[in-house]
Design an enzyme around this catalytic site. Sequence first.
Site, short mmCIF file in Angstrom:
data_model
loop_
_atom_site.label_atom_id
_atom_site.label_comp_id
_atom_site.label_asym_id
_atom_site.label_seq_id
_atom_site.Cartn_x
_atom_site.Cartn_y
_atom_site.Cartn_z
N GLU A 133 0.83 -1.17 -0.05
CA GLU A 133 0.13 -0.06 0.18
C GLU A 133 0.79 1.14 -0.04
OE1 GLU A 133 -2.58 -3.27 1.07
OE2 GLU A 133 -0.67 -2.74 1.72
N HIS A 144 -10.50 -5.69 9.23
CA HIS A 144 -11.02 -5.39 8.03
C HIS A 144 -12.35 -4.71 7.99
CE1 HIS A 144 -8.03 -8.75 7.35
NE2 HIS A 144 -8.04 -8.36 6.02
#
Length: 343
Positions: A75, A144
């Site tokens: 990321e 998540h």
Amino acid sequence: MTAVAENTAADTATERGEMTYSEAIREGLAEAMAADDRVFMLGEDVGVYGGAFGVSGDLVHRFGKDRVRDTPISELGIVGAAVGAALAGMRPIVEIQFSDFTCQAMDQIVNQAAKIHFMLGGAVSVPMVLRTPLGSGTGAAAQHSQSLEAWFAHVPGLKVVMPSTVSEVKGLLLAAIDDPNPVVFLEHKLLYRTKGVVPAGADRVPLGKTVVRREGADLTIVATGVMVNRSLEAAEQLAAEGIEATVVDPVTLTPLDEGPILDAVRRTGRVLLVQEAPGHVGYMGEIAARIAGSSALYSLEAPIKRLCGLDAPMPYAPALESAMVPQLADIVSAARTLATQEA
């Protein structure tokens, strides 16, 4: 109850059949890429796989691998590449699979994308959109399922958008792509399969405009993301009991258009602030501060009430996950209590 027409470009455009929230985003991506060769996508599995939640779909087949770029699992590298591309004149659209994973890229988001324009005296800009799903409801557990909008809203230099409706998400995305600033575009996972009518054409829905979704005289509910739909459902239930609620959706968290919120509080004298994220230092605390710091304070007939997620990591077990965040019954109960509460 009075339903309020949304005061956006979407109102005047020609409407057509229903599509899902995710399909509306995909159409916006496709239109932006077809109109401007500088626009491209990058992220993990956005290509052949079609995105973690299927949003990018067949775009790689329509625009090719150079413009729908699958990336390594990094990321920090993904956002760093996007910042560099934006500085070089491109219009990158980053997809981070889960908003929780932005933790790995915060240096590029917070210290680079948000600040370079200011540190270089306005000589450059970073026209980058970072799309990412957030929130609970899918059984994805603690790493998540977070709602991290307050993190981004706290950073000067970032614009933060949290679309709640199918009809507006495409126009908001197109406006975000046009914007010369870095825009964090937060999509709640539970909204992806919701359906609605999306205006035809490429009309933009302006950023920085709060929308009154429903009007009522007894209290104001301010909500974001998936909580907007739950608040509207709650308002219908309350109406059956004789309690009429105004529902206000900030849409753009930064910059915040506070006027419609304060006006609604002045009219109703009571306000319930609803968010999925934990309450401690949450975004609705900023809304509460704006109300308390304005003349709307003197219109209150009861204290400002917040209804938020619990201050704990998100559990995996479905019953516990549901209990962690405000549900429809919680909003109805809190609003009912507030409507009869004295100052």
